[in-house]
Design a protein around this motif. Structure first.
Motif, PDB file in Angstrom:
ATOM      1  N   VAL A 115       6.925   3.189   7.609  1.00  0.00           N
ATOM      2  CA  VAL A 115       8.169   2.425   7.663  1.00  0.00           C
ATOM      3  C   VAL A 115       8.413   1.721   6.331  1.00  0.00           C
ATOM      4  CG1 VAL A 115       9.319   0.442   8.732  1.00  0.00           C
ATOM      5  CG2 VAL A 115       8.058   2.076  10.157  1.00  0.00           C
ATOM      6  N   LEU A 116       9.575   1.960   5.757  1.00  0.00           N
ATOM      7  CA  LEU A 116      10.058   1.215   4.599  1.00  0.00           C
ATOM      8  C   LEU A 116      11.045   0.175   5.113  1.00  0.00           C
ATOM      9  CD1 LEU A 116      10.661   0.657   1.574  1.00  0.00           C
ATOM     10  CD2 LEU A 116      12.375   2.487   1.708  1.00  0.00           C
ATOM     11  N   ALA A 117      10.724  -1.101   4.951  1.00  0.00           N
ATOM     12  CA  ALA A 117      11.603  -2.167   5.418  1.00  0.00           C
ATOM     13  C   ALA A 117      12.595  -2.536   4.315  1.00  0.00           C
ATOM     14  CB  ALA A 117      10.784  -3.392   5.811  1.00  0.00           C
ATOM     15  N   VAL A 118      13.874  -2.609   4.677  1.00  0.00           N
ATOM     16  CA  VAL A 118      14.927  -3.077   3.777  1.00  0.00           C
ATOM     17  C   VAL A 118      15.352  -4.466   4.257  1.00  0.00           C
ATOM     18  CG1 VAL A 118      17.256  -2.659   2.891  1.00  0.00           C
ATOM     19  CG2 VAL A 118      15.706  -0.732   3.318  1.00  0.00           C
ATOM     20  N   HIS A 133       5.518  -9.833   6.664  1.00  0.00           N
ATOM     21  CA  HIS A 133       4.277  -9.943   7.446  1.00  0.00           C
ATOM     22  C   HIS A 133       4.553  -9.674   8.924  1.00  0.00           C
ATOM     23  CE1 HIS A 133       0.339 -11.360   8.715  1.00  0.00           C
ATOM     24  NE2 HIS A 133       0.937 -12.158   9.594  1.00  0.00           N
ATOM     25  N   GLY A 134       5.656 -10.221   9.433  1.00  0.00           N
ATOM     26  CA  GLY A 134       5.981 -10.013  10.842  1.00  0.00           C
ATOM     27  C   GLY A 134       6.299  -8.564  11.153  1.00  0.00           C
ATOM     28  N   LEU A 135       7.138  -7.947  10.326  1.00  0.00           N
ATOM     29  CA  LEU A 135       7.485  -6.545  10.562  1.00  0.00           C
ATOM     30  C   LEU A 135       6.249  -5.651  10.479  1.00  0.00           C
ATOM     31  CD1 LEU A 135      10.774  -6.273   8.441  1.00  0.00           C
ATOM     32  CD2 LEU A 135      10.606  -6.359  10.944  1.00  0.00           C
ATOM     33  N   GLY A 141      -0.953  -0.877  14.635  1.00  0.00           N
ATOM     34  CA  GLY A 141      -0.969   0.554  14.398  1.00  0.00           C
ATOM     35  C   GLY A 141       0.319   1.126  13.856  1.00  0.00           C
ATOM     36  N   LEU A 142       1.311   0.282  13.551  1.00  0.00           N
ATOM     37  CA  LEU A 142       2.575   0.788  13.014  1.00  0.00           C
ATOM     38  C   LEU A 142       2.347   1.329  11.598  1.00  0.00           C
ATOM     39  CD1 LEU A 142       5.744   0.912  13.432  1.00  0.00           C
ATOM     40  CD2 LEU A 142       5.801  -1.183  12.069  1.00  0.00           C
TER      41      LEU A 142
END
Length: 448
Positions: A115-118, A133-135, A141-142
């Protein structure tokens, strides 16, 4: 024995809508396409508008992935096929990473895609670290790739954001706030979402400008070797069963233009697999109805083109004759709106429409319907969704209603499915492959 296919892949997600997922996905696709890579882009969940940008950026057809609407087996098959052909797979999420049942996180975890968070960091500093940190840790295991900060004010702002991260390796760069753009964002919006790429003459220039900015980030500087860290093994799915040719010998006429543009490529493919000959026509161009056995009026923006639609009296007469002959017509959302007597726009002006389904459409300032829906027909269950900014006041008979996933049909809940002779219409958008038999019934299969 069918073997797995390996390919670098990213899920582009966010903590909420409006963070810039579409911009980043399209810019990343454009950047690598310009470098000669074969890029395949997918969109999570129901969406007709974002895929126009991704198709322009990648040069390839964009398909949907949704663990409920399209199904897990369908997702697996599409990803495996893409991995056999592509150098990079990009999947744009929907809403927030963990929002809803069958969320973007569920999809990423099911297929082990990083996952790339924007994150829109325009009014943010060190708090970015808490969000990341939350995401990253909320779901054990994400698979994780990192974060890209969007709408950043400058180099000093970027350093402040980067210093707030607990893990420095999470930083994949920052995109600047675009001077002169509305809200500092690349892609303009209207009430149903982004303005489609084909409606803007400078769409490709917009993508190139953001691709250029992305090229200066750690993410954008990653070549094929560096992208290998995001490689995923996509297992080969079981071979799909054959779809019976229930529409063999039939022609289905499909309205296709700016007023009727909400068409999933997979829906056209399902009609073809059912044996139908698909014939597109443009009401806005003044086309008459092609010789056909059934008609599909998909969704779109009839409210933006009401005057031109009403002016095509010849097509209205063709549709009236089609219905008088007892031939099927399936109208979804905008297609249903076009059949109404009139539409009242947000400015209070009222425009006449085709007058083939009694009732008046009223545009709203806020959403009137949103979310996944299912339609149970005797031939099977069609899965799909609803998303509209209008209401329809009609005296037409309601044959049935849609329901939320897994729920029973209830009075005055879900979307009405109107039936008047051989005409069926609803705000419901159907995913045809979820039940080819039910789809065939909508277009007249089994009728004499």
């Amino acid at each position: 024995m069918r073997i797995a296919a390996r390919c670098p892949a990213l899920v582009i997600a966010a903590c909420a809508s409006g963070q810039g997922k579409t911009t980043v996905t399209a810019a990343l696709a454009r950047l690598h396409e310009r470098q000669g890579a074969r890029v395949r882009v997918f969109k999570c969940g129901p969406d007709y508008l974002d895929p126009y940008w991704h198709q322009l950026a990648s040069g390839a057809v964009v398909e949907q992935l949704d663990l409920w609407m399209t199904g897990e087996a369908d997702c697996a098959a599409r990803l495996h096929a893409a991995a056999q052909q592509a150098d990079l797979i990009l999947i744009e999420g929907v809403m927030g990473l963990f929002d809803g049942q069958n969320s973007v996180a569920d999809l990423a975890q099911r297929f082990a895609i990083p996952v790339l968070a924007v994150v829109d960091a325009w009014a943010m500093g060190g708090t970015l670290g808490a969000i990341v940190h939350g995401l990253k840790t909320y779901r054990p295991g994400l698979p994780w790739a990192g974060v890209l900060a969007n709408r950043v004010a400058g180099e000093g702002h970027a350093r402040l954001l980067q210093e707030g991260l607990q893990d420095p390796s999470d930083w994949l760069g920052a995109l600047p706030r675009l001077a002169g753009a509305e809200g500092g964002k690349l892609l303009p919006e209207r009430h149903l979402g982004l303005v489609a790429a084909h409606e803007l003459p400078d769409a490709l220039q917009r993508l190139d400008a953001t691709a250029d900015a992305l090229a200066a980030t750690p993410l954008g500087r990653m070549g094929s070797a560096a992208l290998e860290r995001f490689s995923v093994d996509f297992a080969a799915p079981p071979l799909a069963g054959q779809i019976p040719a229930l529409l063999a010998g039939r022609t289905v006429a499909v309205a296709c233009d700016a007023a009727f543009s909400f068409i999933y490529p997979a829906n056209l493919r399902t009609l073809a697999q059912l044996g139908a000959r698909v014939q597109c026509f443009s009401p806005l161009a003044g086309d008459s109805l092609p010789a056909c056995d059934a008609v599909w009026l998909p969704g779109g923006y009839p409210e933006l083109h009401a005057g031109r639609l009403a002016a095509n009296q010849a097509l209205r007469d063709d549709l009236r004759a089609h219905l008088a002959a007892g031939k099927p017509l399936w109208a979804e959302c905008g297609g249903m709106m076009a059949l109404a007597d009139s539409i009242t726009l947000q400015d209070g002006a009222t425009q006449p429409l085709w007058g083939l389904l009694p009732g008046r459409v009223q545009m709203q300032k806020h959403l009137a319907g949103l979310g996944p829906q299912q339609l149970d027909l005797p031939q099977g269950q069609l899965r799909g969704h609803t998303f509209h900014y209008s209401t329809f006041d009609s005296a037409a008979a309601v044959a049935t209603r849609t329901a939320r996933p897994g729920q029973a049909v209830a009075p005055n809940v879900g979307e009405a499915v109107y039936r008047q002779g051989s005409l069926r219409a609803s705000y419901f958008h159907a995913w045809f492959a979820s039940s080819p038999a039910a789809t065939a019934a909508l277009f007249g299969a089994g009728e004499a």
